[in-house]
Enzyme design. Structure first.
Site, PDB file in Angstrom:
ATOM      1  N   HIS A 158       0.839  -1.221   0.000  1.00  0.00           N
ATOM      2  CA  HIS A 158       0.000   0.000   0.000  1.00  0.00           C
ATOM      3  C   HIS A 158       0.865   1.258   0.000  1.00  0.00           C
ATOM      4  O   HIS A 158       0.425   2.301   0.479  1.00  0.00           O
ATOM      5  CB  HIS A 158      -0.945   0.049   1.207  1.00  0.00           C
ATOM      6  CG  HIS A 158      -1.716  -1.203   1.434  1.00  0.00           C
ATOM      7  ND1 HIS A 158      -2.969  -1.411   0.905  1.00  0.00           N
ATOM      8  CD2 HIS A 158      -1.403  -2.343   2.102  1.00  0.00           C
ATOM      9  CE1 HIS A 158      -3.397  -2.610   1.260  1.00  0.00           C
ATOM     10  NE2 HIS A 158      -2.457  -3.201   1.980  1.00  0.00           N
ATOM     11  N   SER A 279      16.159  20.760 -16.437  1.00  0.00           N
ATOM     12  CA  SER A 279      15.052  21.684 -16.663  1.00  0.00           C
ATOM     13  C   SER A 279      15.620  22.931 -17.312  1.00  0.00           C
ATOM     14  O   SER A 279      16.727  23.349 -16.990  1.00  0.00           O
ATOM     15  CB  SER A 279      14.396  22.022 -15.333  1.00  0.00           C
ATOM     16  OG  SER A 279      13.752  23.279 -15.416  1.00  0.00           O
ATOM     17  N   LYS A 285      17.462  21.020 -11.193  1.00  0.00           N
ATOM     18  CA  LYS A 285      16.697  19.815 -11.505  1.00  0.00           C
ATOM     19  C   LYS A 285      17.495  18.756 -12.251  1.00  0.00           C
ATOM     20  O   LYS A 285      18.218  19.042 -13.192  1.00  0.00           O
ATOM     21  CB  LYS A 285      15.472  20.168 -12.363  1.00  0.00           C
ATOM     22  CG  LYS A 285      14.412  20.979 -11.655  1.00  0.00           C
ATOM     23  CD  LYS A 285      13.759  20.259 -10.476  1.00  0.00           C
ATOM     24  CE  LYS A 285      12.860  19.128 -10.907  1.00  0.00           C
ATOM     25  NZ  LYS A 285      11.678  19.595 -11.638  1.00  0.00           N
ATOM     26  N   GLU A 292      10.140   8.192 -16.803  1.00  0.00           N
ATOM     27  CA  GLU A 292       8.786   8.713 -17.063  1.00  0.00           C
ATOM     28  C   GLU A 292       8.305   8.294 -18.444  1.00  0.00           C
ATOM     29  O   GLU A 292       7.134   7.948 -18.637  1.00  0.00           O
ATOM     30  CB  GLU A 292       8.772  10.238 -16.931  1.00  0.00           C
ATOM     31  CG  GLU A 292       8.921  10.685 -15.483  1.00  0.00           C
ATOM     32  CD  GLU A 292       9.184  12.170 -15.342  1.00  0.00           C
ATOM     33  OE1 GLU A 292       8.711  12.740 -14.367  1.00  0.00           O
ATOM     34  OE2 GLU A 292       9.862  12.755 -16.200  1.00  0.00           O
TER      35      GLU A 292
END
Ligand code: ARG
Length: 459
Positions: A158, A279, A285, A292
């Site tokens: 979970h 970025s 970043k 992704e």
């Protein structure tokens, strides 16, 4: 009139240009050119053995087909929509070069059995390539078992910290999933590896062909027994798309996990910078875009399976032109999964576990609570009672902001009279991991056995 060779004398008009553009498949089925040449050579060899063409004609057909293949490989074949597909591009080249001899190749054959055969040959190669890539990724995970030997991670259920496990146990979980993917590849390959060549349009042929021979030539394991079935069957495409979709699902789950793990919030893993992006506005970043996209591109692969299922649903027997639409989704699924697997392996090998923050997280979350409960069960306390008692102890520890091992002897005793300081033998994540026993568990011996087994299997 530069009309399609498939338009016989029955046509009173040439094809509308809009239909030519609408119905072409050469823009994607050119990818079958090697398989088409291979299938045609096997077919021609059989025609010669059966006396349907001469040996001399066969040898001219063979050498010319090889010439055409080499030219296509060099990018020398312009696509002509009026020739529709790869089959007619190659055959029309053959006819241009050999005249009437070239006109004999299509004896006892239709594009319906030809395309089925070519696609099966293509998929068979693709599955073999896929299998090798799956093994590469398994090896990458396996190699981490050594690199991260002794490291303990919190396992989650979970998405809540659950129990302590060895990192190697975690990595081998992916090896298992990938092994099932390999099993599906192998299984699917068996059903792909069936030869339909020689079933012609849908009913077979009156000519004395030898289908066993072509099947053998092409390395097929068996000969399809029903010509109508061959003309209509694309189960093997659906099945391959499913195998690819399952791999994409596995990769997507892994990607999601490592995206989370690479956040500042988790800080469990540092991804290799070769596979991260920056970025354009925020200089700090380092983004996990490869992961992704692994997650994102799985949508395409899953969608392609759906496309194929819908495409084939409710088609009457036998060949229908709808079937031509089977190639773009499968090609796309294969290309996507292949590229993803090729990137996954170096990311898996190159990532670094962040031991400090993992250690920090292991100390919180009462990961040893289940082990403590099982210790009580061994002392004769019924499971439900032990479960309740340990819950009470976790509550006490939470209130004091301490770990279970840090509870005082009195606090332990207050929960149950049998709780003496011997319980500390199983408390703390390291002891908790060592306490595992069962086959398939995270106990160091069990995990080591599995590492050995996989090393033997994957070497
Ligand atoms: N381009 C077609 C395909 O890929 C070839 C088969 C055409 N057969 C036919 N009967 N029109 O499916």
């Amino acid at each position: 009139m530069t009309d399609s060779p498939s338009r016989s004398g029955v046509f009173a008009a040439s094809m509308d240009k809009r239909l030519e553009a609408f119905s072409e498949s050469i823009s994607f089925d050119y990818r079958l050119y090697r398989q088409d040449v291979r299938g045609s050579i096997a077919h021609a060899r059989m025609l010669a053995k059966q006396g349907l063409i001469t040996d001399e004609e066969f040898s001219q057909i063979e050498s010319t087909l090889r010439e055409i293949e080499a030219e296509i490989a060099e990018g020398k074949m312009p696509f002509r929509f009026e020739l529709e597909d790869i089959h007619m591009h190659i055959e029309s080249q053959l006819i241009e070069r050999l005249g009437d001899i070239g006109r004999k190749l299509h004896t006892a054959r239709s594009r319906n059995d030809q395309v089925n055969t070519d696609f099966r040959l293509w998929i068979r190669d693709a599955l073999d390539e896929l299998d090798a890539l799956l093994v590469d990724l398994q090896r990458a995970f396996l190699s981490r078992c050594e690199k991260d030997a002794g490291v303990i991670l919190p396992a989650y259920t979970h998405l809540q910290r659950a129990q302590p496990v060895l990192a190697a146990h975690y990595w081998l979980c992916y090896v298992e999933k990938l092994e099932r993917d390999r099993g599906r590849v192998a299984d699917c390959r068996r059903r792909v590896n069936v030869c339909g060549l020689g079933t012609a349009a849908c009913a077979g042929t009156t000519l004395p062909i030898d289908r066993e021979m072509t099947a053998n030539e092409l390395g097929f394991e068996s000969v399809a027994a029903n010509s109508i079935d061959v003309s209509s069957d694309r189960d093997f495409v659906i099945e391959s798309a499913f195998v690819l979709a399952t791999i994409a699902e596995h990769l997507s789950g892994w990607a999601e996990e490592w995206i989370l793990w690479s956040t500042v919030e988790y800080n469990f893993i540092k991804l290799p910078h070769e596979f991260c992006t920056g970025s354009s506005i925020m200089p700090q970043k380092v983004n996990p875009d490869t992961l992704e996209l692994t997650r994102g591109k799985s949508a395409r692969v899953i969608g392609n399976l759906q496309t194929l299922l819908v495409l084939l649903k409710g088609l009457p027997l036998a060949y229908n032109r709808d079937l031509q639409e089977d190639k773009p989704p499968l090609f796309d699924s294969f290309d996507t999964v292949k590229a993803t697997l090729e990137l996954a392996a170096p990311i898996v090998s190159g990532a670094e576990l962040q031991l400090d923050s993992i250690g920090d997280r292991l100390e919180k979350g009462y990961l040893d609570a289940t082990t403590l409960m099982e210790h009580l069960i061994l002392k004769g306390i019924p499971q439900r009672t032990a479960h309740h008692l340990v819950g009470t102890l976790v509550g006490l520890a939470q209130k004091d902001g301490v770990s279970l091992a840090e509870l005082s002897d009195e606090q332990l005793k207050s929960a149950h009279k049998s709780l003496d300081s011997s319980v500390r033998e199983v408390l703390g994540v390291e002891k908790a991991v060592k306490a595992f026993q069962s086959y398939g568990s995270s106990s160091p011996e069990r995990v080591q056995e599995q590492v050995h087994r996989w090393r033997e299997q994957l070497q």
